[in-house]
Design an enzyme around this catalytic site. Structure first.
Site, PDB file in Angstrom:
ATOM      1  N   ASP A  84       0.875  -1.159   0.000  1.00  0.00           N
ATOM      2  CA  ASP A  84       0.000   0.000   0.000  1.00  0.00           C
ATOM      3  C   ASP A  84       0.918   1.216   0.000  1.00  0.00           C
ATOM      4  O   ASP A  84       2.123   1.100   0.256  1.00  0.00           O
ATOM      5  CB  ASP A  84      -0.900  -0.027   1.235  1.00  0.00           C
ATOM      6  CG  ASP A  84      -1.802   1.186   1.332  1.00  0.00           C
ATOM      7  OD1 ASP A  84      -2.357   1.598   0.287  1.00  0.00           O
ATOM      8  OD2 ASP A  84      -1.951   1.731   2.433  1.00  0.00           O
TER       9      ASP A  84
ATOM     10  N   ASP B 219      -0.211   5.071   1.000  1.00  0.00           N
ATOM     11  CA  ASP B 219      -0.503   6.055   2.048  1.00  0.00           C
ATOM     12  C   ASP B 219      -0.434   5.406   3.423  1.00  0.00           C
ATOM     13  O   ASP B 219      -1.189   4.478   3.722  1.00  0.00           O
ATOM     14  CB  ASP B 219      -1.896   6.658   1.834  1.00  0.00           C
ATOM     15  CG  ASP B 219      -2.014   7.374   0.496  1.00  0.00           C
ATOM     16  OD1 ASP B 219      -1.052   8.072   0.124  1.00  0.00           O
ATOM     17  OD2 ASP B 219      -3.043   7.228  -0.167  1.00  0.00           O
TER      18      ASP B 219
ATOM     19  N   THR C 272       1.256  10.039   3.803  1.00  0.00           N
ATOM     20  CA  THR C 272       0.350  10.877   3.024  1.00  0.00           C
ATOM     21  C   THR C 272      -1.112  10.649   3.386  1.00  0.00           C
ATOM     22  O   THR C 272      -1.979  11.389   2.919  1.00  0.00           O
ATOM     23  CB  THR C 272       0.552  10.616   1.515  1.00  0.00           C
ATOM     24  OG1 THR C 272       0.642   9.204   1.296  1.00  0.00           O
ATOM     25  CG2 THR C 272       1.832  11.257   1.010  1.00  0.00           C
TER      26      THR C 272
ATOM     27  N   ALA D 143      -4.914   2.296  -3.605  1.00  0.00           N
ATOM     28  CA  ALA D 143      -6.167   2.802  -4.162  1.00  0.00           C
ATOM     29  C   ALA D 143      -5.986   4.190  -4.751  1.00  0.00           C
ATOM     30  O   ALA D 143      -6.869   4.706  -5.435  1.00  0.00           O
ATOM     31  CB  ALA D 143      -7.233   2.852  -3.067  1.00  0.00           C
TER      32      ALA D 143
ATOM     33  N   LYS E 252     -10.687  -1.784  -2.487  1.00  0.00           N
ATOM     34  CA  LYS E 252     -10.598  -2.363  -1.151  1.00  0.00           C
ATOM     35  C   LYS E 252     -11.884  -2.040  -0.380  1.00  0.00           C
ATOM     36  O   LYS E 252     -12.425  -0.957  -0.548  1.00  0.00           O
ATOM     37  CB  LYS E 252      -9.394  -1.778  -0.412  1.00  0.00           C
ATOM     38  CG  LYS E 252      -8.061  -1.989  -1.134  1.00  0.00           C
ATOM     39  CD  LYS E 252      -6.950  -1.175  -0.471  1.00  0.00           C
ATOM     40  CE  LYS E 252      -5.672  -1.229  -1.297  1.00  0.00           C
ATOM     41  NZ  LYS E 252      -4.595  -0.391  -0.729  1.00  0.00           N
TER      42      LYS E 252
ATOM     43  N   GLU F 204      -0.083  -3.239   4.669  1.00  0.00           N
ATOM     44  CA  GLU F 204      -1.164  -2.254   4.742  1.00  0.00           C
ATOM     45  C   GLU F 204      -1.208  -1.566   6.105  1.00  0.00           C
ATOM     46  O   GLU F 204      -0.648  -2.064   7.084  1.00  0.00           O
ATOM     47  CB  GLU F 204      -2.510  -2.949   4.510  1.00  0.00           C
ATOM     48  CG  GLU F 204      -2.986  -2.954   3.082  1.00  0.00           C
ATOM     49  CD  GLU F 204      -3.605  -1.627   2.654  1.00  0.00           C
ATOM     50  OE1 GLU F 204      -3.660  -0.703   3.492  1.00  0.00           O
ATOM     51  OE2 GLU F 204      -4.030  -1.529   1.502  1.00  0.00           O
ATOM     52  N   ASP F 205      -1.902  -0.428   6.148  1.00  0.00           N
ATOM     53  CA  ASP F 205      -2.128   0.251   7.427  1.00  0.00           C
ATOM     54  C   ASP F 205      -3.610   0.484   7.689  1.00  0.00           C
ATOM     55  O   ASP F 205      -3.965   1.167   8.648  1.00  0.00           O
ATOM     56  CB  ASP F 205      -1.374   1.589   7.470  1.00  0.00           C
ATOM     57  CG  ASP F 205      -2.041   2.653   6.610  1.00  0.00           C
ATOM     58  OD1 ASP F 205      -2.503   2.323   5.488  1.00  0.00           O
ATOM     59  OD2 ASP F 205      -2.111   3.816   7.051  1.00  0.00           O
TER      60      ASP F 205
END
Length: 219
Positions: free
Chosen positions: A8, A10, A16, A115, A145, A169-170
């Site tokens: 991912d 951001d 960001t 995304a 997602k 991912e976060d």
């Protein structure tokens, strides 16, 4: 060992994600004279711009025309892009430079599974574009997602099965997407909803090859 890592963007490569929510806050204040609570940010993370706006409008209990919906999307993106003007290599999150270097040294392929339609431009500003063999295009997948499509597309772009990849991912939506794709999920962050990940790390500073390799189930 895994052959690819699907990133991912951001909140994983650069911080960001906060800029996205700041842009939404400005938009909501300008158009609806309202304020968004910080608790809403998690629901807008990792998903498409349109899905983020739907979450926000639902929270505000507001309906807008299709024309206004598109106008809001455009204006939010313009605000967000303006905030990226000064983005540079210094904005890489802690540990990311070292982790990517380590992966490249072991000939592990990298793909971006974000995304964000601005992904390529952001990688350019971070001077990381050349490190990635592939960038999955979110506009070319049927569903965003938490559907797994973007991670499946990223693995396919690397000519790999998702099962042979690690996804990082976060966001809870992103972790759900990785899990459904068949890849091994690594979450970075402390939000309770990230506990669905196969591996949970407090921050990107904890990312390293040995830690993930030892936990990876398909060795």
């Amino acid at each position: 060992m895994f052959k690819g890592v699907l990133f991912d963007l951001d909140g994983v490569i650069a911080d960001t994600s906060t800029l996205h929510f700041d842009a939404w806050k400005k938009l909501v204040n300008n158009y609806f004279s309202a304020k968004l609570p910080d608790s809403l940010e998690e629901k807008t993370k990792g998903v498409s711009r349109g899905d983020s706006l739907k979450v926000i409008l639902n929270y505000l209990d507001v309906s807008v025309s299709d024309t206004m919906f598109q106008r809001l999307l455009v204006e939010k993106n313009q605000t967000y892009l303006a905030s990226l003007e000064n983005l540079s290599i210094k904005d890489r999150l802690p540990g990311i430079t070292e982790f990517i270097t380590e992966l490249k040294q072991h000939e592990i392929k990298l793909a971006l599974a974000s995304a964000s339609l601005n992904g390529p431009a952001i990688l350019d500003k971070l001077e990381l574009r050349d490190a990635f063999e592939a960038i999955a295009d979110p506009s070319k997948v049927p569903y965003g997602k938490p559907a797994p499509d973007i991670f499946i597309a990223a693995a396919k772009a690397l000519e790999l099965n998702p099962r042979d990849c690690v996804g990082i991912e976060d966001s809870s939506a992103g972790i759900t997407a990785i899990n459904h794709s068949g890849a091994y999920s690594v979450a970075v962050g402390t939000h309770p909803e990230l506990k669905a990940a196969n591996m949970l790390l407090a921050s990107t500073a904890e990312l390293n090859l040995d830690t993930i390799r030892q936990a990876y189930p398909h060795n």
